[in-house]
Design a protein around this motif. Structure first.
Motif, short mmCIF file in Angstrom:
data_model
loop_
_atom_site.label_atom_id
_atom_site.label_comp_id
_atom_site.label_asym_id
_atom_site.label_seq_id
_atom_site.Cartn_x
_atom_site.Cartn_y
_atom_site.Cartn_z
N ALA A 114 17.48 56.07 -9.61
CA ALA A 114 16.22 55.45 -9.21
C ALA A 114 15.96 55.66 -7.73
CB ALA A 114 16.23 53.96 -9.54
N ALA A 115 17.01 55.57 -6.92
CA ALA A 115 16.85 55.77 -5.49
C ALA A 115 16.39 57.19 -5.18
CB ALA A 115 18.16 55.47 -4.77
N ILE A 116 16.92 58.16 -5.93
CA ILE A 116 16.50 59.54 -5.73
C ILE A 116 15.02 59.71 -6.06
CG2 ILE A 116 16.76 61.88 -6.67
CD1 ILE A 116 19.78 61.26 -6.92
N LEU A 117 14.57 59.11 -7.19
CA LEU A 117 13.15 59.20 -7.55
C LEU A 117 12.27 58.53 -6.50
CD1 LEU A 117 12.89 58.62 -11.41
CD2 LEU A 117 12.72 60.76 -10.15
N LEU A 118 12.67 57.32 -6.07
CA LEU A 118 11.87 56.61 -5.07
C LEU A 118 11.80 57.39 -3.77
CD1 LEU A 118 12.98 52.91 -5.66
CD2 LEU A 118 10.70 53.86 -6.01
N ASP A 119 12.89 58.06 -3.43
CA ASP A 119 12.90 58.87 -2.22
C ASP A 119 11.89 60.02 -2.33
OD1 ASP A 119 14.03 59.47 0.40
OD2 ASP A 119 14.96 61.21 -0.56
N HIS A 120 11.79 60.60 -3.53
CA HIS A 120 10.81 61.66 -3.76
C HIS A 120 9.38 61.10 -3.73
CE1 HIS A 120 13.30 65.10 -4.54
NE2 HIS A 120 13.99 64.49 -5.50
N ILE A 121 9.18 59.94 -4.35
CA ILE A 121 7.83 59.37 -4.47
C ILE A 121 7.28 58.96 -3.11
CG2 ILE A 121 6.47 57.46 -5.41
CD1 ILE A 121 8.38 57.41 -7.79
N GLY A 122 8.14 58.41 -2.25
CA GLY A 122 7.65 57.92 -0.96
C GLY A 122 6.65 56.80 -1.15
N ASN A 123 5.44 56.98 -0.59
CA ASN A 123 4.42 55.93 -0.76
C ASN A 123 3.48 56.24 -1.92
OD1 ASN A 123 2.94 58.01 0.28
ND2 ASN A 123 2.05 56.86 1.99
N GLY A 124 3.88 57.16 -2.80
CA GLY A 124 3.08 57.47 -3.99
C GLY A 124 3.24 56.42 -5.06
N ARG A 125 2.59 56.64 -6.21
CA ARG A 125 2.64 55.67 -7.30
C ARG A 125 3.55 56.12 -8.44
NH1 ARG A 125 -0.18 51.38 -8.96
NH2 ARG A 125 -1.75 51.67 -7.33
N ARG A 126 3.48 57.41 -8.80
CA ARG A 126 4.20 57.86 -9.99
C ARG A 126 5.06 59.08 -9.69
NH1 ARG A 126 -0.54 55.87 -11.95
NH2 ARG A 126 -1.65 57.72 -11.19
N ALA A 127 6.20 59.16 -10.39
CA ALA A 127 6.99 60.38 -10.45
C ALA A 127 6.62 61.08 -11.74
CB ALA A 127 8.49 60.05 -10.42
N THR A 128 6.32 62.38 -11.66
CA THR A 128 5.90 63.11 -12.85
C THR A 128 6.72 64.39 -12.99
OG1 THR A 128 4.19 64.32 -11.63
CG2 THR A 128 3.55 62.24 -12.68
N THR B 1 6.92 54.80 -12.72
CA THR B 1 5.82 54.29 -11.91
C THR B 1 6.35 53.29 -10.89
OG1 THR B 1 4.26 54.57 -13.74
CG2 THR B 1 3.60 53.09 -11.96
N ARG B 2 5.96 53.48 -9.66
CA ARG B 2 6.38 52.60 -8.56
C ARG B 2 5.39 51.45 -8.42
NH1 ARG B 2 4.59 53.24 -3.07
NH2 ARG B 2 5.85 52.01 -1.60
N THR B 3 5.88 50.22 -8.39
CA THR B 3 5.03 49.06 -8.14
C THR B 3 5.30 48.53 -6.74
OG1 THR B 3 6.62 47.47 -9.06
CG2 THR B 3 5.03 48.47 -10.59
N VAL B 4 4.28 47.95 -6.13
CA VAL B 4 4.37 47.53 -4.73
C VAL B 4 3.90 46.09 -4.58
CG1 VAL B 4 3.46 47.96 -2.40
CG2 VAL B 4 4.01 49.89 -3.89
N ARG B 5 4.60 45.34 -3.74
CA ARG B 5 4.18 43.99 -3.36
C ARG B 5 4.28 43.87 -1.85
NH1 ARG B 5 6.65 39.62 -7.75
NH2 ARG B 5 5.60 40.48 -9.59
N ASN B 6 3.21 43.38 -1.23
CA ASN B 6 3.17 43.21 0.22
C ASN B 6 3.50 44.51 0.95
OD1 ASN B 6 2.61 40.40 -0.04
ND2 ASN B 6 4.80 40.01 -0.36
N GLY B 7 3.04 45.64 0.35
CA GLY B 7 3.21 46.92 0.99
C GLY B 7 4.55 47.57 0.81
N LYS B 8 5.50 46.89 0.14
CA LYS B 8 6.85 47.41 -0.05
C LYS B 8 7.13 47.65 -1.53
CE LYS B 8 8.02 47.14 4.32
NZ LYS B 8 8.26 48.36 5.12
N THR B 9 8.01 48.60 -1.80
CA THR B 9 8.38 48.88 -3.19
C THR B 9 8.97 47.63 -3.84
OG1 THR B 9 8.83 51.20 -2.72
CG2 THR B 9 9.82 50.28 -4.72
N TYR B 10 8.41 47.27 -4.99
CA TYR B 10 8.91 46.11 -5.74
C TYR B 10 9.83 46.55 -6.88
CZ TYR B 10 8.98 41.98 -8.74
OH TYR B 10 9.38 40.92 -9.52
#
Length: 300
Positions: free
Chosen positions: A257-271, A279-288
């Motif tokens: 998951a950390a590898i995917l999130l690192d790729h996604i950055g501030n994006g929404r989805r890994a495809t 799909t990355r969800t965000v709360r208060n500007g940070k990854t939730y």
């Protein structure tokens, strides 16, 4: 507008508000469309084990979740859109029916659509946050548990076609068409009859790994006795081995998951290709959280 007189031998049980005590009572001694997938072990929401215990009144009905509540609230809007898209049909509320000669085969479609030639289509409204397990609009590429539901309805009512009106992500409207085969309906009917036999014979299903099974097993005991209960060596070893495997899997999952999130950055989805991986969800500007796609096939 009330439900039409069915041009079949399906028998009307009554008209009940979904989720009401009367609605639950009408389904208590049979299998509804939203339950037949669980009988076959194909439902993500209910297991054969948990459904069996609910039908035996050993645990209570499924509590309404937020998803269920909003699905019910949005049903009117979704079927309203369907009716606008199909002025050639007369869309009416459905009652609760059972198949001819099989009072345990319960059906309660969201709506019935009367065609100009007098034939009837089943209409089901679905509210989906994401489109995982859904194919191209206009096809029959729908989640298997919904296909089972529509086939269950079509079989009992002797109608050829079911239509799913789907709202995806709160703003995208789609339609799908399911025409179940006679073999599909026969399979469902046989599975339903066998499940009813296990209820009559008090034949409890095996425990499986479904989350609904675990929740029911947790709910069955009442109180606490300060006693020791011996278990088998096999059960002990399976439990300890599962704990070890779970710890190892959790560690690997965090790394992946950390590898995917690192790729996604501030994006929404890994495809990958045209498919969503997570799909990355965000709360208060940070990854939730990172939510995996339901369809996790690695096929190209």
């Amino acid at each position: 507008m009330t439900a039409p007189t069915m041009p079949t031998t399906a028998e009307l049980i009554g008209h009940f508000e979904p989720g009401s005590p009367e609605w639950h009572a009408a389904r208590a001694h049979g299998i509804g469309g939203s339950e037949i997938a669980a009988v076959l072990g194909l439902s993500p929401y209910e297991s054969r084990f948990s459904l069996w215990h609910r039908k035996k009144s050993l645990v209570g009905p499924v509590e309404q979740s937020d998803v269920m509540e909003w699905g019910h609230r949005l049903e009117e809007a979704i079927v309203g859109k369907y009716a606008e898209e199909h002025p050639e049909q007369t869309v009416v509320p459905s009652g609760t029916y059972h198949a001819p000669g099989k009072p345990w085969w319960i059906v309660n479609p969201d709506r019935l659509a009367i065609n100009p030639d007098g034939s009837i289509d089943v209409v089901e409204a679905k509210n989906q946050r994401v489109d995982d397990n859904w194919g191209e609009p206009g096809t029959d590429e729908v989640p298997i548990w919904y296909r089972c539901q529509v086939a269950w309805y079509c079989g009992a009512l002797s109608v050829r076609r079911g239509r799913l009106a789907v709202l995806v992500g709160g703003s995208e409207y789609r339609e799908y068409i399911v025409e179940p085969t006679a073999a599909e309906i026969e399979t469902l009917a046989g599975a339903g009859a066998e499940f009813m036999r296990t209820l009559a014979d008090n034949e409890r299903p095996d425990i499986d790994g479904h989350s609904a099974t675990y929740q029911v097993v947790k709910a069955l005991p009442a109180g606490l006795e300060d006693i020791d209960v011996p278990v088998t060596e096999e059960d002990r070893d399976r439990y300890f081995q599962a704990l070890t495997a779970f710890t190892e899997a959790e560690t690997e999952k965090r790394a992946a998951a950390a590898i995917l999130l690192d790729h996604i950055g501030n994006g929404r989805r890994a495809t990958f290709g045209e498919r969503t991986v997570a799909t990355r969800t965000v709360r208060n500007g940070k990854t939730y959280s990172l939510q995996p796609a339901r369809n996790r096939s690695t096929a190209a």
